[in-house]
Write an enzyme that holds these catalytic residues in place. Structure first.
Site, short mmCIF file in Angstrom:
data_model
loop_
_atom_site.label_atom_id
_atom_site.label_comp_id
_atom_site.label_asym_id
_atom_site.label_seq_id
_atom_site.Cartn_x
_atom_site.Cartn_y
_atom_site.Cartn_z
N HIS A 18 19.64 42.44 -87.29
CA HIS A 18 19.14 42.37 -85.90
C HIS A 18 17.91 41.47 -85.82
O HIS A 18 17.76 40.68 -84.89
CB HIS A 18 18.71 43.76 -85.40
CG HIS A 18 19.80 44.78 -85.28
ND1 HIS A 18 19.73 46.02 -85.89
CD2 HIS A 18 20.99 44.78 -84.60
CE1 HIS A 18 20.81 46.74 -85.58
NE2 HIS A 18 21.59 46.00 -84.82
N LYS A 42 26.93 57.71 -78.25
CA LYS A 42 27.03 57.47 -79.71
C LYS A 42 26.28 58.52 -80.52
O LYS A 42 26.29 58.46 -81.75
CB LYS A 42 26.43 56.10 -80.04
CG LYS A 42 27.30 54.92 -79.67
CD LYS A 42 26.71 53.65 -80.28
CE LYS A 42 27.65 52.48 -80.19
NZ LYS A 42 27.07 51.26 -80.80
N ARG A 91 29.31 39.48 -86.30
CA ARG A 91 29.37 39.53 -87.75
C ARG A 91 30.75 39.11 -88.25
O ARG A 91 30.87 38.22 -89.06
CB ARG A 91 29.08 40.96 -88.24
CG ARG A 91 27.62 41.31 -88.19
CD ARG A 91 27.40 42.78 -88.25
NE ARG A 91 27.91 43.43 -87.05
CZ ARG A 91 27.72 44.68 -86.74
NH1 ARG A 91 27.05 45.46 -87.54
NH2 ARG A 91 28.19 45.19 -85.62
N SER A 129 23.85 49.24 -88.84
CA SER A 129 22.93 50.39 -88.85
C SER A 129 23.63 51.62 -89.42
O SER A 129 23.06 52.36 -90.22
CB SER A 129 22.44 50.70 -87.44
OG SER A 129 21.73 49.62 -86.92
P1 ADP Z 1 25.59 48.23 -79.99
O1 ADP Z 1 25.59 49.72 -79.89
O2 ADP Z 1 25.34 47.55 -78.67
O3 ADP Z 1 26.74 47.63 -80.74
P2 ADP Z 1 23.93 47.54 -82.28
O4 ADP Z 1 22.52 47.95 -82.45
O5 ADP Z 1 24.93 48.07 -83.24
O6 ADP Z 1 24.26 47.93 -80.79
O7 ADP Z 1 24.04 45.96 -82.28
C1 ADP Z 1 23.40 45.15 -81.32
C2 ADP Z 1 23.93 43.72 -81.46
O8 ADP Z 1 23.53 43.19 -82.71
C3 ADP Z 1 25.45 43.60 -81.41
O9 ADP Z 1 25.78 42.38 -80.76
C4 ADP Z 1 25.83 43.55 -82.87
O10 ADP Z 1 27.06 42.86 -83.05
C5 ADP Z 1 24.67 42.77 -83.44
N1 ADP Z 1 24.44 43.06 -84.85
C6 ADP Z 1 24.39 44.26 -85.47
N2 ADP Z 1 24.17 44.14 -86.79
C7 ADP Z 1 24.09 42.79 -87.03
C8 ADP Z 1 23.90 42.01 -88.21
N3 ADP Z 1 23.78 42.54 -89.42
N4 ADP Z 1 23.88 40.65 -88.07
C9 ADP Z 1 24.04 40.10 -86.84
N5 ADP Z 1 24.23 40.77 -85.69
C10 ADP Z 1 24.26 42.12 -85.79
#
Ligand code: ADP
Length: 163
Positions: A18, A42, A91, A129
């Site tokens: 992130h 979630k 990803r 995460s």
């Molecule tokens: P959500 O519940 O909206 O999916 P996340 O916190 O899981 O929220 O992810 C927020 C954004 O960051 C999403 O677009 C996700 O694809 C992206 N994301 C999550 N992990 C990574 C990572 N390791 N590298 C790049 N983008 C990521």
């Protein structure tokens, strides 16, 4: 006019994946607002205040990035931030289907708002995460994927949730 982008997500907790996306977005736009979704459906491990505080800690020294919790429709949050750009990270192909659907839905709800995708850094392309939480819970080393202060918060919370 300032070009403001929003980067929404659950961030449960924020990972280096992130952080990488957000810092790259901050180079492309004047300001990035990280939107911390309550994501109640979630059932997040960290509540929205904890997730917001962790992000504030990580980005404390970057004046181009600010953090705001939100609930409700993403397009309403974008309008509230006076932003017409939603940043999302991609990803793998598995992200693609959901993300394209989300972007299409948001465009049909608010035609003026554009979704911009940034591909994950190679090193963090497999980091999520939920996986990081699970590995840490089982005693694995996730220090490579988390900011040190976030690693500490996760370790503390896992410890206190055991008792
Ligand atoms: P959500 O519940 O909206 O999916 P996340 O916190 O899981 O929220 O992810 C927020 C954004 O960051 C999403 O677009 C996700 O694809 C992206 N994301 C999550 N992990 C990574 C990572 N390791 N590298 C790049 N983008 C990521």
């Amino acid at each position: 006019m300032e070009r403001i982008a929003i980067y929404p997500g659950t961030f449960d907790p924020v990972t280096k994946g992130h952080i990488d996306i957000c810092e790259r977005a901050a180079k492309m736009f004047d300001h990035v607002v990280i939107g911390v979704a309550d994501s109640l459906a979630k059932e997040p491990f960290f509540d929205v205040n904890e997730r917001t505080e962790m992000l504030e800690m990580v980005f404390a020294n970057n004046p181009k990035i600010s953090i705001r919790p939100f609930s409700g429709l993403l397009i309403d949050f974008a309008r509230d931030c006076e932003s017409q750009i939603i940043i999302r990270g991609l990803r793998a192909i598995s992200d693609f289907e959901y993300e394209v659907q989300l972007a299409g839905m948001n465009r049909s709800l608010a035609n003026e708002i554009e979704t911009v995708f940034l591909t994950a850094a190679q090193h963090y392309a497999f980091v999520s995460s939920s996986l990081v939480r699970e590995i840490a819970r089982l005693g694995g080393d996730v220090s490579e994927f988390l900011h040190p202060s976030i690693l500490q918060k996760l370790t503390d919370k896992l410890e206190s949730s055991k008792t």
